[in-house]
Design a protein around this motif. Structure first.
Motif, PDB file in Angstrom:
ATOM      1  N   GLU A  23       0.619  -1.015   0.165  1.00  0.00           N
ATOM      2  CA  GLU A  23       0.014   0.181  -0.450  1.00  0.00           C
ATOM      3  C   GLU A  23       0.960   1.880   0.058  1.00  0.00           C
ATOM      4  O   GLU A  23       0.178   2.326  -0.546  1.00  0.00           O
ATOM      5  CB  GLU A  23      -1.150  -0.123   0.776  1.00  0.00           C
ATOM      6  N   ALA A  24       2.158   1.121   0.298  1.00  0.00           N
ATOM      7  CA  ALA A  24       2.665   2.253   0.537  1.00  0.00           C
ATOM      8  C   ALA A  24       4.229   1.829  -0.060  1.00  0.00           C
ATOM      9  O   ALA A  24       5.111   3.007  -0.599  1.00  0.00           O
ATOM     10  CB  ALA A  24       3.229   3.134   1.902  1.00  0.00           C
ATOM     11  N   LYS A  59       7.024  -3.692  -8.796  1.00  0.00           N
ATOM     12  CA  LYS A  59       7.077  -2.434  -8.427  1.00  0.00           C
ATOM     13  C   LYS A  59       7.531  -1.566  -8.026  1.00  0.00           C
ATOM     14  O   LYS A  59       8.284  -0.944  -8.693  1.00  0.00           O
ATOM     15  CB  LYS A  59       4.934  -1.493  -8.670  1.00  0.00           C
ATOM     16  N   ALA A  63      10.211   2.725  -1.632  1.00  0.00           N
ATOM     17  CA  ALA A  63      10.410   4.261  -3.180  1.00  0.00           C
ATOM     18  C   ALA A  63      10.144   4.452  -1.500  1.00  0.00           C
ATOM     19  O   ALA A  63      10.174   6.553  -1.531  1.00  0.00           O
ATOM     20  CB  ALA A  63       8.935   3.945  -3.247  1.00  0.00           C
ATOM     21  N   ALA A  65      12.695   5.821   2.216  1.00  0.00           N
ATOM     22  CA  ALA A  65      11.575   6.633   3.869  1.00  0.00           C
ATOM     23  C   ALA A  65      10.237   6.993   3.481  1.00  0.00           C
ATOM     24  O   ALA A  65       9.826   7.254   2.513  1.00  0.00           O
ATOM     25  CB  ALA A  65      13.021   7.760   4.665  1.00  0.00           C
ATOM     26  N   ASP A  66       9.631   6.682   4.545  1.00  0.00           N
ATOM     27  CA  ASP A  66       8.016   6.513   5.235  1.00  0.00           C
ATOM     28  C   ASP A  66       7.938   8.536   5.355  1.00  0.00           C
ATOM     29  O   ASP A  66       7.707   8.559   6.013  1.00  0.00           O
ATOM     30  CB  ASP A  66       7.654   6.132   5.978  1.00  0.00           C
ATOM     31  N   ILE A  67       7.198   8.782   3.792  1.00  0.00           N
ATOM     32  CA  ILE A  67       7.304  10.503   3.448  1.00  0.00           C
ATOM     33  C   ILE A  67       6.408  10.934   5.369  1.00  0.00           C
ATOM     34  O   ILE A  67       6.565  11.765   5.731  1.00  0.00           O
ATOM     35  CB  ILE A  67       7.074  11.153   2.699  1.00  0.00           C
ATOM     36  N   LYS A  68       4.777  10.268   5.088  1.00  0.00           N
ATOM     37  CA  LYS A  68       4.087  10.378   5.755  1.00  0.00           C
ATOM     38  C   LYS A  68       4.385  10.293   7.275  1.00  0.00           C
ATOM     39  O   LYS A  68       3.954  10.847   8.240  1.00  0.00           O
ATOM     40  CB  LYS A  68       2.386   9.384   5.432  1.00  0.00           C
ATOM     41  N   PHE A  84      16.630   6.643  12.064  1.00  0.00           N
ATOM     42  CA  PHE A  84      17.148   5.828  10.959  1.00  0.00           C
ATOM     43  C   PHE A  84      18.577   5.099  11.236  1.00  0.00           C
ATOM     44  O   PHE A  84      19.026   3.936  10.243  1.00  0.00           O
ATOM     45  CB  PHE A  84      16.844   6.338   9.095  1.00  0.00           C
ATOM     46  N   GLY A 108      15.476   6.412   0.449  1.00  0.00           N
ATOM     47  CA  GLY A 108      15.727   5.321   1.171  1.00  0.00           C
ATOM     48  C   GLY A 108      15.540   3.872   0.182  1.00  0.00           C
ATOM     49  O   GLY A 108      16.536   2.606   1.026  1.00  0.00           O
ATOM     50  N   GLU A 131      15.435  12.853  -2.146  1.00  0.00           N
ATOM     51  CA  GLU A 131      15.146  14.006  -1.308  1.00  0.00           C
ATOM     52  C   GLU A 131      14.959  15.150  -1.472  1.00  0.00           C
ATOM     53  O   GLU A 131      14.604  15.552  -0.613  1.00  0.00           O
ATOM     54  CB  GLU A 131      16.362  13.436  -0.470  1.00  0.00           C
ATOM     55  N   GLY A 139      19.559  10.542   3.758  1.00  0.00           N
ATOM     56  CA  GLY A 139      19.985  10.529   5.507  1.00  0.00           C
ATOM     57  C   GLY A 139      20.640   8.408   5.921  1.00  0.00           C
ATOM     58  O   GLY A 139      20.460   8.390   7.196  1.00  0.00           O
TER      59      GLY A 139
HETATM   60  C1  HXC Z   1       4.757   6.857   1.725  1.00  0.00           C
HETATM   61  C2  HXC Z   1       4.780   6.623  -0.179  1.00  0.00           C
HETATM   62  C3  HXC Z   1       6.077   6.664  -0.947  1.00  0.00           C
HETATM   63  C4  HXC Z   1       6.863   7.258   0.413  1.00  0.00           C
HETATM   64  C5  HXC Z   1       4.824   5.680  -2.124  1.00  0.00           C
HETATM   65  N1  HXC Z   1       3.547   6.481  -1.342  1.00  0.00           N
HETATM   66  N2  HXC Z   1       6.357   6.178  -1.903  1.00  0.00           N
HETATM   67  N3  HXC Z   1       4.111   7.100   1.397  1.00  0.00           N
HETATM   68  N4  HXC Z   1       6.487   7.900   1.749  1.00  0.00           N
HETATM   69  N5  HXC Z   1       8.092   7.778   0.282  1.00  0.00           N
HETATM   70  C6  HXC Z   1       2.540   5.432  -1.249  1.00  0.00           C
HETATM   71  C7  HXC Z   1       1.721   6.761  -1.556  1.00  0.00           C
HETATM   72  O1  HXC Z   1       1.527   7.602  -1.128  1.00  0.00           O
HETATM   73  C8  HXC Z   1       0.324   6.176  -3.128  1.00  0.00           C
HETATM   74  O2  HXC Z   1      -0.594   5.922  -1.269  1.00  0.00           O
HETATM   75  C9  HXC Z   1       0.980   4.772  -2.804  1.00  0.00           C
HETATM   76  O3  HXC Z   1       2.397   4.778  -1.675  1.00  0.00           O
HETATM   77  C10 HXC Z   1       1.421   4.375  -4.521  1.00  0.00           C
HETATM   78  O4  HXC Z   1       2.085   5.485  -4.720  1.00  0.00           O
HETATM   79  P1  HXC Z   1       1.475   7.081  -5.598  1.00  0.00           P
HETATM   80  O5  HXC Z   1       2.518   8.028  -5.825  1.00  0.00           O
HETATM   81  O6  HXC Z   1       0.342   6.697  -5.878  1.00  0.00           O
HETATM   82  O7  HXC Z   1       2.537   5.836  -6.974  1.00  0.00           O
HETATM   83  P2  HXC Z   1       2.975   6.124  -8.622  1.00  0.00           P
HETATM   84  O8  HXC Z   1       2.136   7.491  -9.034  1.00  0.00           O
HETATM   85  O9  HXC Z   1       3.172   4.938  -9.102  1.00  0.00           O
HETATM   86  O10 HXC Z   1       4.421   6.796  -8.008  1.00  0.00           O
HETATM   87  C11 HXC Z   1       5.550   6.014  -8.231  1.00  0.00           C
HETATM   88  C12 HXC Z   1       6.988   6.979  -7.308  1.00  0.00           C
HETATM   89  C13 HXC Z   1       5.933   7.952  -6.086  1.00  0.00           C
HETATM   90  C14 HXC Z   1       6.995   7.754  -8.430  1.00  0.00           C
HETATM   91  C15 HXC Z   1       7.294   6.230  -6.588  1.00  0.00           C
HETATM   92  O11 HXC Z   1       5.260   7.337  -4.862  1.00  0.00           O
HETATM   93  C16 HXC Z   1       7.204   8.963  -5.265  1.00  0.00           C
HETATM   94  O12 HXC Z   1       7.330   9.685  -5.559  1.00  0.00           O
HETATM   95  N6  HXC Z   1       6.968   8.247  -4.415  1.00  0.00           N
HETATM   96  C17 HXC Z   1       8.195   8.899  -3.125  1.00  0.00           C
HETATM   97  C18 HXC Z   1       9.512   8.756  -3.760  1.00  0.00           C
HETATM   98  C19 HXC Z   1      10.669   9.402  -2.603  1.00  0.00           C
HETATM   99  O13 HXC Z   1      10.520  11.155  -2.900  1.00  0.00           O
HETATM  100  N7  HXC Z   1      10.856   9.325  -2.214  1.00  0.00           N
HETATM  101  C20 HXC Z   1      12.557   9.378  -1.895  1.00  0.00           C
HETATM  102  C21 HXC Z   1      11.822   9.653   0.355  1.00  0.00           C
HETATM  103  S1  HXC Z   1      13.574  10.564   1.217  1.00  0.00           S
HETATM  104  P3  HXC Z   1      -1.956   6.624  -1.238  1.00  0.00           P
HETATM  105  O14 HXC Z   1      -2.373   6.061   0.164  1.00  0.00           O
HETATM  106  O15 HXC Z   1      -1.503   7.948  -1.910  1.00  0.00           O
HETATM  107  O16 HXC Z   1      -2.815   6.090  -2.008  1.00  0.00           O
HETATM  108  C22 HXC Z   1      13.809   9.542   2.058  1.00  0.00           C
HETATM  109  C23 HXC Z   1      14.844   9.716   3.015  1.00  0.00           C
HETATM  110  C24 HXC Z   1      15.779   8.702   3.439  1.00  0.00           C
HETATM  111  O17 HXC Z   1      14.225   8.394   1.719  1.00  0.00           O
HETATM  112  C25 HXC Z   1      16.736   9.509   4.888  1.00  0.00           C
HETATM  113  C26 HXC Z   1      15.738   9.184   5.462  1.00  0.00           C
HETATM  114  C27 HXC Z   1      16.844   9.478   6.947  1.00  0.00           C
END
Ligand code: HXC
Length: 257
Positions: A23-24, A59, A63, A65-68, A84, A108, A131, A139
């Protein structure tokens, strides 16, 4: 299963950890981090296991770290919980780790793949450190491991723009060991893992430790380290077995665990 966000199975001497938050898109929340590091440590301690495969879904490997979960953190929350830092436990795993990456390996997720020893990628894999687009920086080692893996020019551009890299570029850049068809990914990763797990386990651990040493020290110190470990392999039964099997023109049967 004792875990909620991952699945763990044992296939002979190979342990398989599958991220399972569809789901995420396998976003790495705290629970998933705790579960992956616990499962990997447990498999690492298990003498029946000689290699660990880490994978996600078709798929998404992960994707990011959990942004929410991160969205409303304060500096003090992040600092005091050492947000982390537990992922560092994966670099303490001595058993070789193979990442089987299909789909998105972002933020992440890319960092998690780079914490593994070998990355095998499906043709649909996409790597990136987005990021910067969220107003943060990598991170879990991204700025360091990506730079060491693909060099400053590409790592800097990837981290500054947040763009994704496809598998052709990832293989050309040295980020991944091999690219395979999407529907062949697990077969191929499990085969590679079984090959590694069929070797002498202390010796594969020594290989891992020695190659990783190249990231930590000078060439002459690294070569010295390698030489000491090379000498140490002669203390194993498996060295005798491996060389005896060669001279007897048969397959070796390694038993040191
Ligand atoms: C929380 C996430 C998520 C994430 C996806 N989802 N990535 N939730 N954290 N990183 C959730 C979406 O909110 C959505 O939930 C569901 O997963 C499906 O994603 P969609 O975006 O609808 O899918 P799609 O349109 O196919 O796009 C795929 C995607 C996109 C291009 C990968 O999801 C995306 O850009 N995700 C974020 C990628 C990102 O920025 N990652 C870096 C995170 S920061 P709902 O509930 O809406 O259906 C990081 C920092 C690391 O990693 C260091 C920390 C210390």
């Amino acid at each position: 299963s004792e875990y909620a966000t991952i699945e763990v199975e044992r296939r002979g001497r190979v342990g398989v950890v599958t991220l399972n938050r569809p789901e995420a898109l396998n976003a790495l929340n705290t629970q998933l981090m705790v579960e992956v590091t616990a499962a990997a440590s447990e498999l690492d301690q298990d003498e029946q296991i000689g290699c660990i495969v880490l994978t996600g879904s078709q798929k998404a490997f992960a994707a990011g770290a959990d942004i929410k979960e991160m969205q409303s953190l304060s500096y003090m929350d992040a600092y005091r919980s050492d947000w982390f830092a537990a992922w560092d436990r994966l670099s303490a795993v001595r058993t070789p780790l193979v990442a089987a990456v299909s789909g998105y390996a972002l933020g992440g997720g890319c960092e998690l793949a780079m914490l593994c020893d070998v990355i095998i990628a499906a043709e649909n894999a996409k790597f990136g450190q987005p990021e910067v687009k969220l107003g943060v920086i990598p991170g879990i080692g991204g700025t360091q491991r990506l730079t060491r893996a693909i060099g400053k020019a590409k790592a800097m551009e990837m981290c500054l723009t947040g763009r994704m890299m496809d598998v052709t570029e990832a293989e050309r850049s040295g980020l991944v060991a091999r690219v395979v068809a999407v529907d062949r990914l697990m077969e191929d990763a499990l085969e590679t893992a079984a090959t590694i797990a069929g070797m002498s386990t202390p010796v594969t651990m020594m290989v891992k430790e020695s190659v990783n040493r190249a990231y930590e020290t000078t060439l002459s110190e690294g070569v010295r380290f390698e030489r000491r470990v090379f000498h140490a392999t002669f203390a194993t039964e498996d060295q005798k077995e491996g060389m005896t099997a060669f001279t007897e023109k048969r397959a070796p049967s390694f038993t040191d665990r």
